[in-house]
Write an enzyme that holds these catalytic residues in place. Structure first.
Site, PDB file in Angstrom:
ATOM      1  N   CYS A  52     -27.914  -9.471 -17.717  1.00 47.77           N
ATOM      2  CA  CYS A  52     -28.758 -10.743 -17.580  1.00 47.77           C
ATOM      3  C   CYS A  52     -29.437 -10.767 -16.111  1.00 47.77           C
ATOM      4  O   CYS A  52     -30.037 -11.569 -15.672  1.00 47.77           O
ATOM      5  CB  CYS A  52     -27.910 -11.823 -17.393  1.00 47.77           C
ATOM      6  SG  CYS A  52     -26.605 -12.373 -16.318  1.00 47.77           S
ATOM      7  N   THR A  67       5.528  -1.959   2.274  1.00 36.31           N
ATOM      8  CA  THR A  67       4.736  -3.045   2.933  1.00 36.31           C
ATOM      9  C   THR A  67       5.286  -3.446   4.205  1.00 36.31           C
ATOM     10  O   THR A  67       6.492  -3.303   4.408  1.00 36.31           O
ATOM     11  CB  THR A  67       4.443  -4.319   2.014  1.00 36.31           C
ATOM     12  OG1 THR A  67       3.892  -5.280   2.876  1.00 36.31           O
ATOM     13  CG2 THR A  67       5.763  -4.809   1.452  1.00 36.31           C
ATOM     14  N   THR A 109       0.347   5.253  -1.811  1.00 35.13           N
ATOM     15  CA  THR A 109      -0.004   6.342  -0.694  1.00 35.13           C
ATOM     16  C   THR A 109       0.453   7.753  -1.241  1.00 35.13           C
ATOM     17  O   THR A 109      -0.103   8.660  -1.246  1.00 35.13           O
ATOM     18  CB  THR A 109       0.395   6.110   0.712  1.00 35.13           C
ATOM     19  OG1 THR A 109       1.747   5.816   0.718  1.00 35.13           O
ATOM     20  CG2 THR A 109      -0.433   5.126   1.479  1.00 35.13           C
ATOM     21  N   ARG A 165      -6.773   0.297   5.462  1.00 29.35           N
ATOM     22  CA  ARG A 165      -6.824  -0.285   6.537  1.00 29.35           C
ATOM     23  C   ARG A 165      -6.640   0.941   7.591  1.00 29.35           C
ATOM     24  O   ARG A 165      -6.711   0.936   8.768  1.00 29.35           O
ATOM     25  CB  ARG A 165      -5.752  -1.234   7.016  1.00 29.35           C
ATOM     26  CG  ARG A 165      -5.849  -2.551   6.278  1.00 29.35           C
ATOM     27  CD  ARG A 165      -4.431  -3.244   6.151  1.00 29.35           C
ATOM     28  NE  ARG A 165      -4.377  -4.121   5.159  1.00 29.35           N
ATOM     29  CZ  ARG A 165      -4.090  -3.940   3.882  1.00 29.35           C
ATOM     30  NH1 ARG A 165      -3.655  -2.717   3.757  1.00 29.35           N
ATOM     31  NH2 ARG A 165      -3.958  -5.035   2.955  1.00 29.35           N
ATOM     32  N   GLN A 193       0.615  -6.032  -4.035  1.00 30.43           N
ATOM     33  CA  GLN A 193      -0.702  -6.084  -3.257  1.00 30.43           C
ATOM     34  C   GLN A 193      -1.610  -5.265  -3.616  1.00 30.43           C
ATOM     35  O   GLN A 193      -2.850  -5.111  -3.093  1.00 30.43           O
ATOM     36  CB  GLN A 193      -0.403  -5.879  -1.678  1.00 30.43           C
ATOM     37  CG  GLN A 193       0.643  -7.080  -1.224  1.00 30.43           C
ATOM     38  CD  GLN A 193       0.935  -6.973   0.266  1.00 30.43           C
ATOM     39  OE1 GLN A 193       1.163  -5.906   0.617  1.00 30.43           O
ATOM     40  NE2 GLN A 193       1.311  -8.022   0.805  1.00 30.43           N
ATOM     41  N   ALA A 216       0.711  -1.143   0.024  1.00 33.56           N
ATOM     42  CA  ALA A 216      -0.021  -0.163  -0.129  1.00 33.56           C
ATOM     43  C   ALA A 216       0.899   1.302   0.022  1.00 33.56           C
ATOM     44  O   ALA A 216       0.428   2.320  -0.503  1.00 33.56           O
ATOM     45  CB  ALA A 216      -0.925   0.112   1.299  1.00 33.56           C
ATOM     46  N   ILE A 266       9.510   6.037  -0.479  1.00 37.11           N
ATOM     47  CA  ILE A 266       9.723   5.218  -1.403  1.00 37.11           C
ATOM     48  C   ILE A 266       9.943   6.096  -2.616  1.00 37.11           C
ATOM     49  O   ILE A 266      10.793   5.727  -3.339  1.00 37.11           O
ATOM     50  CB  ILE A 266       8.442   3.926  -1.244  1.00 37.11           C
ATOM     51  CG1 ILE A 266       9.087   2.937  -2.369  1.00 37.11           C
ATOM     52  CG2 ILE A 266       7.399   4.591  -2.028  1.00 37.11           C
ATOM     53  CD1 ILE A 266       8.503   1.654  -2.107  1.00 37.11           C
ATOM     54  N   ILE A 304      -4.407  -2.631  -5.872  1.00 36.74           N
ATOM     55  CA  ILE A 304      -5.510  -3.176  -6.830  1.00 36.74           C
ATOM     56  C   ILE A 304      -5.782  -2.034  -7.840  1.00 36.74           C
ATOM     57  O   ILE A 304      -6.759  -2.029  -8.556  1.00 36.74           O
ATOM     58  CB  ILE A 304      -6.631  -3.726  -6.023  1.00 36.74           C
ATOM     59  CG1 ILE A 304      -7.264  -2.579  -5.151  1.00 36.74           C
ATOM     60  CG2 ILE A 304      -6.506  -4.888  -5.261  1.00 36.74           C
ATOM     61  CD1 ILE A 304      -8.572  -2.921  -4.496  1.00 36.74           C
ATOM     62  N   ASP A 305      -4.928  -0.931  -7.802  1.00 32.98           N
ATOM     63  CA  ASP A 305      -5.249   0.139  -8.517  1.00 32.98           C
ATOM     64  C   ASP A 305      -4.840   0.321  -9.875  1.00 32.98           C
ATOM     65  O   ASP A 305      -5.036   1.323 -10.492  1.00 32.98           O
ATOM     66  CB  ASP A 305      -4.720   1.500  -7.551  1.00 32.98           C
ATOM     67  CG  ASP A 305      -3.307   1.254  -7.210  1.00 32.98           C
ATOM     68  OD1 ASP A 305      -2.249   0.903  -8.154  1.00 32.98           O
ATOM     69  OD2 ASP A 305      -2.912   1.461  -5.911  1.00 32.98           O
ATOM     70  N   CYS A 315     -23.373 -14.674 -15.865  1.00 31.19           N
ATOM     71  CA  CYS A 315     -22.935 -15.257 -17.069  1.00 31.19           C
ATOM     72  C   CYS A 315     -21.490 -14.907 -17.517  1.00 31.19           C
ATOM     73  O   CYS A 315     -21.100 -15.407 -18.358  1.00 31.19           O
ATOM     74  CB  CYS A 315     -23.791 -14.393 -18.026  1.00 31.19           C
ATOM     75  SG  CYS A 315     -23.245 -12.542 -18.253  1.00 31.19           S
ATOM     76  N   PRO A 337      -5.066   6.368   0.012  1.00 36.41           N
ATOM     77  CA  PRO A 337      -4.820   5.789   1.395  1.00 36.41           C
ATOM     78  C   PRO A 337      -4.771   4.280   1.389  1.00 36.41           C
ATOM     79  O   PRO A 337      -5.740   3.867   0.788  1.00 36.41           O
ATOM     80  CB  PRO A 337      -6.014   6.752   2.170  1.00 36.41           C
ATOM     81  CG  PRO A 337      -6.868   6.989   1.271  1.00 36.41           C
ATOM     82  CD  PRO A 337      -6.257   7.101  -0.195  1.00 36.41           C
ATOM     83  N   ASP A 338      -3.935   3.943   2.392  1.00 38.78           N
ATOM     84  CA  ASP A 338      -4.280   2.415   2.774  1.00 38.78           C
ATOM     85  C   ASP A 338      -5.966   2.270   3.271  1.00 38.78           C
ATOM     86  O   ASP A 338      -6.129   2.793   4.407  1.00 38.78           O
ATOM     87  CB  ASP A 338      -3.268   2.098   3.836  1.00 38.78           C
ATOM     88  CG  ASP A 338      -3.216   0.528   4.154  1.00 38.78           C
ATOM     89  OD1 ASP A 338      -4.049  -0.174   3.685  1.00 38.78           O
ATOM     90  OD2 ASP A 338      -2.124   0.257   4.780  1.00 38.78           O
TER      91      ASP A 338
END
Ligand code: ZN
Length: 238
Positions: free
Chosen positions: A152, A190, A28, A36, A103, A24, A231, A105-106, A132, A33-34
């Site tokens: 559907c 992480t 950031t 969590r 990790q 995450a 980072i 998903i963006d 479907c 934002p994370d």
């Protein structure tokens, strides 16, 4: 540049098979934002913890509440790749970096130009009808209201790995293969506390494990190089 970052810069120059493993903290700095880290307004808006809402059983029981949280806290359409994403894509184009394992998903690594991106927890950009199997993009989720439905009648579900759901075995296998083959493994953003991060880095056989994280992790003792800095700053100096 700190002497740790200087060391990493030399290792990057020498390396032939760099693998980056990120969490995450990578996003950031792009303003995501994370989830969590619960903000001050959170408890006025949600009666459940993020981990509860993002679980498979909650999704099945209370899909309206799931999507309210999901649109509010998981999707940041204006977010742009930062210096870390961009440098990783550049290192891949130069043939030095072979994979990004994330990790997040963006989709920001792909937006920066990275090709070999292994998304352990899936992506907000792919969504699928539970009945479907028809595929939908992110815009469909954003522009729908309540529970997004397929033509559907089925629910359109994000291809994001929820709590209680298993990881994609093909993605995991490819991640392990890359980590085994790496001569430089850089872990960034992480704390290595989220499954299966810690288990995966055990497959690394090299002697250049680098941890870039502002706060201590349980694996600091195993690192060959520890860089407790931002980072984006570290990667823009490489
Ligand atoms: Zn359908």
């Amino acid at each position: 540049m700190s002497k740790e970052t200087e060391q990493l810069r030399r290792w990057v120059e020498e390396a032939k098979y760099i693998v980056f493993f990120g969490g995450a903290g990578v996003s950031t700095e792009s303003g995501i934002p994370d989830f969590r880290s619960v903000d001050g307004l959170y408890h006025q808006k949600y009666a459940f913890s993020p981990e509860t809402i993002l679980s498979h059983s909650f999704f099945m029981k209370k899909p309206e509440e799931f999507y309210r949280f999901y649109r509010d806290k998981m999707i940041y359409p204006g977010a742009q790749p930062n210096a870390c994403h961009k440098k990783l894509a550049e290192l891949e184009r130069a043939g030095k970096l072979k994979a990004v394992i994330t990790q997040n998903i963006d989709g920001l690594h792909q937006a920066a130009g990275s090709k070999e991106v292994l998304e352990l927890h899936g992506t907000i950009h792919k969504n699928r009808c539970m009945l479907c199997g028809k595929a939908y993009g992110l815009d469909y989720i954003r522009q729908s209201e309540g529970v997004p439905k397929c033509a559907c009648g089925g629910i359109v579900k994000p291809e994001v790995v929820l709590y209680e759901e298993g990881l994609d075995e093909d993605v995991l296998r490819r991640a392990v293969d890359h980590i085994r083959a790496a001569d430089l493994l850089i872990v960034g953003g992480t704390s290595l506390s989220v499954y299966p991060a810690a288990g995966l880095i055990q497959y690394f056989r090299g002697n250049k494990l680098v941890l870039v994280n502002k706060t201590p992790t349980a694996y600091d003792g195993e690192a060959d190089l520890l860089i407790p800095e931002k980072i984006g700053e570290v990667f823009s100096a490489l």
